[in-house]
Write an enzyme that holds these catalytic residues in place. Sequence first.
Site, mmCIF file in Angstrom:
data_model
loop_
_atom_site.group_PDB
_atom_site.id
_atom_site.type_symbol
_atom_site.label_atom_id
_atom_site.label_comp_id
_atom_site.label_asym_id
_atom_site.label_seq_id
_atom_site.Cartn_x
_atom_site.Cartn_y
_atom_site.Cartn_z
ATOM 1 N N LYS A 158 29.566 -15.379 49.371
ATOM 2 C CA LYS A 158 30.889 -14.972 49.878
ATOM 3 C C LYS A 158 31.981 -15.241 48.842
ATOM 4 C CE LYS A 158 29.905 -13.687 54.263
ATOM 5 N NZ LYS A 158 30.044 -13.569 55.695
ATOM 6 N N LYS A 176 20.482 -8.086 52.925
ATOM 7 C CA LYS A 176 20.366 -8.069 54.393
ATOM 8 C C LYS A 176 21.402 -7.129 54.989
ATOM 9 C CE LYS A 176 23.438 -11.511 56.330
ATOM 10 N NZ LYS A 176 23.780 -12.219 57.518
ATOM 11 N N LYS A 236 27.279 -6.942 58.994
ATOM 12 C CA LYS A 236 28.358 -6.198 59.644
ATOM 13 C C LYS A 236 29.601 -6.104 58.780
ATOM 14 C CE LYS A 236 28.805 -9.694 63.116
ATOM 15 N NZ LYS A 236 29.032 -10.999 62.469
HETATM 16 P P1 ATP Z 1 28.888 -11.163 58.231
HETATM 17 O O1 ATP Z 1 28.557 -9.856 57.630
HETATM 18 O O2 ATP Z 1 30.301 -11.271 58.747
HETATM 19 O O3 ATP Z 1 28.485 -12.336 57.389
HETATM 20 P P2 ATP Z 1 26.511 -11.023 59.766
HETATM 21 O O4 ATP Z 1 26.249 -9.618 60.144
HETATM 22 O O5 ATP Z 1 25.716 -11.618 58.679
HETATM 23 O O6 ATP Z 1 28.035 -11.252 59.536
HETATM 24 P P3 ATP Z 1 26.612 -13.329 61.484
HETATM 25 O O7 ATP Z 1 27.686 -13.414 62.508
HETATM 26 O O8 ATP Z 1 26.768 -14.150 60.257
HETATM 27 O O9 ATP Z 1 26.308 -11.825 61.090
HETATM 28 O O10 ATP Z 1 25.226 -13.700 62.155
HETATM 29 C C1 ATP Z 1 24.942 -13.673 63.532
HETATM 30 C C2 ATP Z 1 23.467 -13.842 63.742
HETATM 31 O O11 ATP Z 1 22.789 -12.651 63.349
HETATM 32 C C3 ATP Z 1 22.849 -14.974 62.932
HETATM 33 O O12 ATP Z 1 21.873 -15.626 63.718
HETATM 34 C C4 ATP Z 1 22.209 -14.277 61.782
HETATM 35 O O13 ATP Z 1 21.130 -14.998 61.257
HETATM 36 C C5 ATP Z 1 21.754 -12.979 62.434
HETATM 37 N N1 ATP Z 1 21.667 -11.898 61.473
HETATM 38 C C6 ATP Z 1 22.693 -11.380 60.761
HETATM 39 N N2 ATP Z 1 22.269 -10.369 59.987
HETATM 40 C C7 ATP Z 1 20.941 -10.263 60.220
HETATM 41 C C8 ATP Z 1 19.935 -9.400 59.714
HETATM 42 N N3 ATP Z 1 20.204 -8.477 58.820
HETATM 43 N N4 ATP Z 1 18.674 -9.546 60.169
HETATM 44 C C9 ATP Z 1 18.373 -10.494 61.083
HETATM 45 N N5 ATP Z 1 19.280 -11.336 61.593
HETATM 46 C C10 ATP Z 1 20.549 -11.237 61.177
#
Ligand code: ATP
Length: 335
Positions: free
Chosen positions: A117, A199, A202
């Site tokens: 980040k 990965k 969002k």
């Molecule tokens: P950001 O993009 O804002 O970092 P994010 O999409 O990574 O957000 P988080 O809010 O950080 O989402 O994560 C919420 C949950 O979703 C966590 O348990 C995280 O491990 C899971 N998660 C996020 N992205 C993935 C993915 N691509 N595959 C599986 N699990 C995920």
Amino acid sequence: MSSEDMKKRILSGIQPSGSFTLGNYIGAIRNWAALQDQFDCLYMVADLHALTVRQVPAQLRAHTCEAVSMLLAAGIDPKQSILFVQSHVPAHTQLNWILCCNCQFGELSRMTQFKDKSLSHPDNVNGGLFTYPALMAADILVYNADLVPVGQDQTQHLELARTVANRFNNLYSPTFHLPEGYITKEGAKIMSLADPSKKMSKSDPNVNSFVLMNDDKDTIIRKFKRAVTDSEGTVRYDVENKAGISNLMSIYHVFTGKDMSEIENEFSGRGYADFKAAVGEVVSDALAPIQGEYTKYMNDKAYLNEVLKDGAEKASRIADRMVSKVYKKVGLYQM
Ligand code: ATP
Ligand code: LTN
């Protein structure tokens, strides 16, 4: 002791940093609903964590309501589980400070999410981003959670929560349970459709890299159609050499229950176009009922507020007790 009292406790959270993706659903939310019968669950929208990257205030508010609606739509039952917003329970930030004072600079510097980040937001490498894992540890430890269902990307943060809990227990006296991760093998890491080495996230600026829980059928079909794959033309599971196709196979597996060899047989001799269309179909079919429920909750703010008020009260009752205990142990003067 009744079986109710012996249930293990679960805590998990998700940031309202945008609309939820299919990665969030598969890796986290889907499992949260499934765990409610067996465990005593607390689920939280981590709005304070979302502030570690710049947010537009009106959008953060909207995303928080959307997040709560989506969790309800995905099957979180507020009668069974405690559903709340992180900033509504001040005990998290109170314990956060104590844990920050027990986390080392070196430990926090090694967190890969912090490093990633910092690179993606070089103009805003703030203190909150750095101490993010201490707040996450507070979220977990303030409830003495036994299990934390998350995607694979959160394992390093969980490990830090255990380290800090253990350090505190040794320095003062046994206080915190050491929380365990609860990471399902299937779909623990769904990859970006635009770059299968990253990965699905969002907050990715490329909208074609993710499928949103709210995307309509045409959009879902189109995004899968455009998904980056390879030029071999064979549907075969090989994460090393065929990351894109393997990712689509994992998604297809989650929604159909078919294992990898069944999927390979089903699409043998057929091109990627057929396979991508089939993935789009199963995903949109699975999301349609959730989307219907979501709209219902989004149109009932009074109900959402009622759920959140109740959730914050129940969560605070547990968390406040832990904060008092910790304040006493570290020597803060109590009247
Ligand atoms: P950001 O993009 O804002 O970092 P994010 O999409 O990574 O957000 P988080 O809010 O950080 O989402 O994560 C919420 C949950 O979703 C966590 O348990 C995280 O491990 C899971 N998660 C996020 N992205 C993935 C993915 N691509 N595959 C599986 N699990 C995920
Ligand atoms: N950092 C987590 C969200 C989160 C969380 C938590 C998850 C905040 N606090 C406590 C589990 C337990 C993420 O998924 N990015």
